[in-house]
Design a protein around this motif. Structure first.
Motif, PDB file in Angstrom:
ATOM      1  N   PRO A  56       0.797  -1.237   0.000  1.00 37.07           N
ATOM      2  CA  PRO A  56       0.000   0.000   0.000  1.00 37.07           C
ATOM      3  C   PRO A  56       0.828   1.285   0.000  1.00 37.07           C
ATOM      4  N   GLU A  57       0.280   2.255  -0.683  1.00 40.18           N
ATOM      5  CA  GLU A  57       0.808   3.612  -0.596  1.00 40.18           C
ATOM      6  C   GLU A  57       0.091   4.280   0.569  1.00 40.18           C
ATOM      7  N   VAL A  58       0.853   4.887   1.467  1.00 37.43           N
ATOM      8  CA  VAL A  58       0.292   5.543   2.643  1.00 37.43           C
ATOM      9  C   VAL A  58       0.702   7.006   2.616  1.00 37.43           C
ATOM     10  N   GLU A  59      -0.287   7.879   2.772  1.00 33.83           N
ATOM     11  CA  GLU A  59      -0.030   9.323   2.820  1.00 33.83           C
ATOM     12  C   GLU A  59      -0.721   9.891   4.048  1.00 33.83           C
ATOM     13  N   HIS A  60      -0.256  11.064   4.463  1.00 34.83           N
ATOM     14  CA  HIS A  60      -0.820  11.737   5.623  1.00 34.83           C
ATOM     15  C   HIS A  60      -1.314  13.120   5.214  1.00 34.83           C
ATOM     16  N   TYR A  61      -2.451  13.502   5.749  1.00 31.99           N
ATOM     17  CA  TYR A  61      -3.074  14.776   5.412  1.00 31.99           C
ATOM     18  C   TYR A  61      -3.419  15.524   6.692  1.00 31.99           C
ATOM     19  N   GLN A  62      -3.420  16.855   6.564  1.00 34.16           N
ATOM     20  CA  GLN A  62      -3.863  17.683   7.675  1.00 34.16           C
ATOM     21  C   GLN A  62      -4.910  18.658   7.185  1.00 34.16           C
ATOM     22  N   SER A  63      -5.781  19.024   8.072  1.00 40.99           N
ATOM     23  CA  SER A  63      -6.865  19.941   7.742  1.00 40.99           C
ATOM     24  C   SER A  63      -6.316  21.343   7.502  1.00 40.99           C
ATOM     25  N   ILE A  64      -6.968  22.053   6.607  1.00 36.65           N
ATOM     26  CA  ILE A  64      -6.602  23.436   6.341  1.00 36.65           C
ATOM     27  C   ILE A  64      -7.575  24.328   7.109  1.00 36.65           C
ATOM     28  N   ASP A  65      -7.040  25.279   7.842  1.00 37.33           N
ATOM     29  CA  ASP A  65      -7.879  26.203   8.607  1.00 37.33           C
ATOM     30  C   ASP A  65      -8.646  27.076   7.617  1.00 37.33           C
ATOM     31  N   LYS A  66      -9.951  26.928   7.608  1.00 40.09           N
ATOM     32  CA  LYS A  66     -10.794  27.667   6.641  1.00 40.09           C
ATOM     33  C   LYS A  66     -10.844  29.154   6.954  1.00 40.09           C
ATOM     34  N   GLU A  82      -8.226  30.882   7.606  1.00 39.36           N
ATOM     35  CA  GLU A  82      -6.962  31.462   7.154  1.00 39.36           C
ATOM     36  C   GLU A  82      -6.938  31.471   5.633  1.00 39.36           C
ATOM     37  N   ASN A  83      -6.723  32.628   5.051  1.00 39.79           N
ATOM     38  CA  ASN A  83      -6.702  32.772   3.599  1.00 39.79           C
ATOM     39  C   ASN A  83      -5.269  32.630   3.125  1.00 39.79           C
ATOM     40  N   THR A  84      -4.890  31.392   2.707  1.00 38.19           N
ATOM     41  CA  THR A  84      -3.501  31.145   2.368  1.00 38.19           C
ATOM     42  C   THR A  84      -3.214  31.247   0.865  1.00 38.19           C
ATOM     43  N   HIS A  85      -4.260  31.382   0.045  1.00 34.37           N
ATOM     44  CA  HIS A  85      -4.043  31.401  -1.402  1.00 34.37           C
ATOM     45  C   HIS A  85      -4.439  32.733  -2.044  1.00 34.37           C
ATOM     46  N   GLY A  86      -4.709  33.727  -1.245  1.00 32.75           N
ATOM     47  CA  GLY A  86      -5.034  35.037  -1.791  1.00 32.75           C
ATOM     48  C   GLY A  86      -6.409  35.102  -2.450  1.00 32.75           C
ATOM     49  N   VAL A  87      -7.252  34.130  -2.213  1.00 37.06           N
ATOM     50  CA  VAL A  87      -8.596  34.112  -2.795  1.00 37.06           C
ATOM     51  C   VAL A  87      -9.561  34.695  -1.795  1.00 37.06           C
ATOM     52  N   VAL A  88     -10.415  35.594  -2.258  1.00 39.36           N
ATOM     53  CA  VAL A  88     -11.398  36.221  -1.374  1.00 39.36           C
ATOM     54  C   VAL A  88     -12.749  35.581  -1.553  1.00 39.36           C
TER      55      VAL A  88
END
Length: 105
Positions: A87-97, A99-105
């Motif tokens: 198996p391929e195993v990856e780990h993910y974390q939640s993004i704080d909604k 916090e505007n991290t991509h400059g999108v309004v």
């Protein structure tokens, strides 16, 4: 919280045996420090594919606490012989909604 995502390709024809073994194995993982919850889902399109989703308090709870434990050796002996490929195993974390991290309004 960290989400572990594992894509499990079970050797064709061994799916029922894998599912029975997982019933035992889930008792191991759910007893580990830092474990929060898990789900095992079966793919509709590919009958031998599963996805395992495990929520951990921290990344280290999985990568160190579980994987370096004696309990992991039991987990391995119950499940690892079912997989092809491993198996391929990856780990993910939640993004704080908030916090505007991509400059999108």
């Amino acid at each position: 919280m960290i989400l572990e995502v594992a894509t499990l390709d079970v050797k064709t024809g061994l799916e029922p045996e894998f599912e029975l073994a997982f019933i035992k194995a889930q008792k191991i993982i759910s007893s580990m420090p830092g474990y929060v919850s898990h789900q095992l889902q079966k793919c509709i399109e590919k009958q031998n594919r599963y996805i395992l989703l495990v929520n951990w308090q921290t990344l280290e709870d999985h990568t160190v606490g579980f994987r370096e434990s004696p309990e992991y050796q039991e987990w391995r002996s119950l499940l690892h012989h079912f997989y092809n490929p491993f198996p391929e195993v990856e780990h993910y974390q939640s993004i704080d909604k908030n916090e505007n991290t991509h400059g999108v309004v």
